[in-house]
Design a protein around this motif. Structure first.
Motif, PDB file in Angstrom:
ATOM      1  N   LYS A  12       0.845  -1.193   0.000  1.00  0.00           N
ATOM      2  CA  LYS A  12       0.000   0.000   0.000  1.00  0.00           C
ATOM      3  C   LYS A  12       0.882   1.246   0.000  1.00  0.00           C
ATOM      4  N   ARG A  13       0.593   2.147  -0.906  1.00  0.00           N
ATOM      5  CA  ARG A  13       1.408   3.343  -1.105  1.00  0.00           C
ATOM      6  C   ARG A  13       0.656   4.566  -0.577  1.00  0.00           C
ATOM      7  N   HIS A  14       1.378   5.397   0.169  1.00  0.00           N
ATOM      8  CA  HIS A  14       0.828   6.648   0.674  1.00  0.00           C
ATOM      9  C   HIS A  14       1.709   7.784   0.152  1.00  0.00           C
ATOM     10  N   GLU A  15       1.157   8.683  -0.621  1.00  0.00           N
ATOM     11  CA  GLU A  15       1.874   9.891  -1.040  1.00  0.00           C
ATOM     12  C   GLU A  15       1.324  11.019  -0.190  1.00  0.00           C
ATOM     13  N   LEU A  16       2.126  11.449   0.773  1.00  0.00           N
ATOM     14  CA  LEU A  16       1.641  12.393   1.775  1.00  0.00           C
ATOM     15  C   LEU A  16       2.384  13.717   1.719  1.00  0.00           C
ATOM     16  N   ASP A  17       1.647  14.778   1.983  1.00  0.00           N
ATOM     17  CA  ASP A  17       2.261  16.091   2.139  1.00  0.00           C
ATOM     18  C   ASP A  17       2.603  16.251   3.609  1.00  0.00           C
ATOM     19  N   VAL A  18       3.884  16.450   3.880  1.00  0.00           N
ATOM     20  CA  VAL A  18       4.380  16.583   5.247  1.00  0.00           C
ATOM     21  C   VAL A  18       5.023  17.958   5.372  1.00  0.00           C
ATOM     22  N   ALA A  19       4.747  18.637   6.446  1.00  0.00           N
ATOM     23  CA  ALA A  19       5.286  19.982   6.651  1.00  0.00           C
ATOM     24  C   ALA A  19       6.789  19.918   6.895  1.00  0.00           C
ATOM     25  N   ALA A  20       7.509  20.841   6.285  1.00  0.00           N
ATOM     26  CA  ALA A  20       8.941  20.965   6.563  1.00  0.00           C
ATOM     27  C   ALA A  20       9.113  21.199   8.058  1.00  0.00           C
ATOM     28  N   GLY A  21      10.126  20.551   8.615  1.00  0.00           N
ATOM     29  CA  GLY A  21      10.391  20.652  10.052  1.00  0.00           C
ATOM     30  C   GLY A  21       9.867  19.469  10.834  1.00  0.00           C
ATOM     31  N   GLN A  22       8.860  18.779  10.303  1.00  0.00           N
ATOM     32  CA  GLN A  22       8.397  17.556  10.945  1.00  0.00           C
ATOM     33  C   GLN A  22       9.374  16.443  10.601  1.00  0.00           C
ATOM     34  N   SER A  23       9.263  15.332  11.321  1.00  0.00           N
ATOM     35  CA  SER A  23      10.084  14.179  10.964  1.00  0.00           C
ATOM     36  C   SER A  23       9.298  13.290  10.003  1.00  0.00           C
ATOM     37  N   VAL A  24      10.013  12.457   9.283  1.00  0.00           N
ATOM     38  CA  VAL A  24       9.381  11.480   8.402  1.00  0.00           C
ATOM     39  C   VAL A  24       8.474  10.570   9.232  1.00  0.00           C
ATOM     40  N   MET A  25       8.885  10.251  10.448  1.00  0.00           N
ATOM     41  CA  MET A  25       8.067   9.432  11.352  1.00  0.00           C
ATOM     42  C   MET A  25       6.758  10.137  11.697  1.00  0.00           C
ATOM     43  N   GLU A  26       6.795  11.419  11.995  1.00  0.00           N
ATOM     44  CA  GLU A  26       5.574  12.146  12.345  1.00  0.00           C
ATOM     45  C   GLU A  26       4.588  12.150  11.178  1.00  0.00           C
ATOM     46  N   GLY A  27       5.111  12.293   9.967  1.00  0.00           N
ATOM     47  CA  GLY A  27       4.244  12.237   8.797  1.00  0.00           C
ATOM     48  C   GLY A  27       3.531  10.901   8.687  1.00  0.00           C
ATOM     49  N   ALA A  28       4.244   9.822   8.957  1.00  0.00           N
ATOM     50  CA  ALA A  28       3.654   8.477   8.907  1.00  0.00           C
ATOM     51  C   ALA A  28       2.652   8.279  10.037  1.00  0.00           C
ATOM     52  N   ARG A  29       3.068   8.607  11.236  1.00  0.00           N
ATOM     53  CA  ARG A  29       2.207   8.419  12.415  1.00  0.00           C
ATOM     54  C   ARG A  29       0.918   9.226  12.299  1.00  0.00           C
ATOM     55  N   ASP A  30       1.022  10.470  11.877  1.00  0.00           N
ATOM     56  CA  ASP A  30      -0.138  11.353  11.812  1.00  0.00           C
ATOM     57  C   ASP A  30      -1.105  10.990  10.692  1.00  0.00           C
ATOM     58  N   ASN A  31      -0.653  10.146   9.770  1.00  0.00           N
ATOM     59  CA  ASN A  31      -1.491   9.785   8.626  1.00  0.00           C
ATOM     60  C   ASN A  31      -1.791   8.290   8.551  1.00  0.00           C
ATOM     61  N   GLY A  32      -1.531   7.571   9.627  1.00  0.00           N
ATOM     62  CA  GLY A  32      -1.936   6.172   9.725  1.00  0.00           C
ATOM     63  C   GLY A  32      -1.197   5.186   8.855  1.00  0.00           C
ATOM     64  N   VAL A  33       0.084   5.433   8.591  1.00  0.00           N
ATOM     65  CA  VAL A  33       0.872   4.474   7.829  1.00  0.00           C
ATOM     66  C   VAL A  33       1.130   3.263   8.728  1.00  0.00           C
ATOM     67  N   GLU A  34       0.688   2.093   8.291  1.00  0.00           N
ATOM     68  CA  GLU A  34       0.846   0.862   9.076  1.00  0.00           C
ATOM     69  C   GLU A  34       2.318   0.478   9.188  1.00  0.00           C
ATOM     70  N   GLY A  35       2.738   0.103  10.398  1.00  0.00           N
ATOM     71  CA  GLY A  35       4.086  -0.394  10.625  1.00  0.00           C
ATOM     72  C   GLY A  35       5.037   0.636  11.215  1.00  0.00           C
ATOM     73  N   ILE A  36       4.667   1.889  11.198  1.00  0.00           N
ATOM     74  CA  ILE A  36       5.484   2.929  11.841  1.00  0.00           C
ATOM     75  C   ILE A  36       4.837   3.176  13.204  1.00  0.00           C
ATOM     76  N   VAL A  37       5.308   2.448  14.207  1.00  0.00           N
ATOM     77  CA  VAL A  37       4.691   2.461  15.531  1.00  0.00           C
ATOM     78  C   VAL A  37       5.150   3.663  16.345  1.00  0.00           C
ATOM     79  N   ALA A  38       6.435   3.963  16.305  1.00  0.00           N
ATOM     80  CA  ALA A  38       7.004   5.129  16.995  1.00  0.00           C
ATOM     81  C   ALA A  38       6.712   5.112  18.494  1.00  0.00           C
ATOM     82  N   GLU A  39       7.041   4.006  19.138  1.00  0.00           N
ATOM     83  CA  GLU A  39       6.765   3.851  20.569  1.00  0.00           C
ATOM     84  C   GLU A  39       7.374   4.947  21.435  1.00  0.00           C
ATOM     85  N   CYS A  40       8.559   5.423  21.079  1.00  0.00           N
ATOM     86  CA  CYS A  40       9.226   6.421  21.921  1.00  0.00           C
ATOM     87  C   CYS A  40       8.835   7.850  21.545  1.00  0.00           C
ATOM     88  N   GLY A  41       8.004   8.008  20.535  1.00  0.00           N
ATOM     89  CA  GLY A  41       7.542   9.330  20.145  1.00  0.00           C
ATOM     90  C   GLY A  41       8.569  10.172  19.418  1.00  0.00           C
TER      91      GLY A  41
END
Length: 107
Positions: A12-41
């Motif tokens: 499954k492919r997600h093409e997401l617009d992520v704000a500059a300054g955020q992390s790649v992880m935050e973009g995934a987490r905030d948009n429900g990309v499966e598998g990016i759990v980010a337990e430590c935040g």
């Protein structure tokens, strides 16, 4: 906004617009990309945001710092020259089109 492409293990492919300054992880987490759990935040104290960097993007990223390198040692499926922690990748305009893949071990 910067376009980051996330590919889940199942394809499954997600093409997401992520704000500059955020992390790649935050973009995934905030948009429900499966598998990016980010337990430590995003504190670089786990490896649950491990991704594979696609194509020639790996060489274009900032170098891996010691703390990230230590955490990658705990990432199942870690591949040198391909693995990064998405929490350590800050989105910039230069990363427009960056493609990352979620490892099978995180699916």
């Amino acid at each position: 906004m910067v376009k980051i492409i996330y590919i889940e293990h199942g394809g499954k492919r997600h093409e997401l617009d992520v704000a500059a300054g955020q992390s790649v992880m935050e973009g995934a987490r905030d948009n429900g990309v499966e598998g990016i759990v980010a337990e430590c935040g995003g504190c670089c104290s786990c490896s649950t945001c491990h991704v594979y960097v696609a194509g020639n993007w790996f060489e274009r990223l900032p170098p891996i710092e010691a703390m990230e390198e230590d955490m990658l040692d705990f990432a199942p499926g870690m591949e040198p020259g391909r693995s990064r922690l998405s929490c350590q990748l800050t989105v910039t305009e230069e990363l427009d089109g960056l493609t990352v893949e979620v490892p099978a071990e995180q699916a």
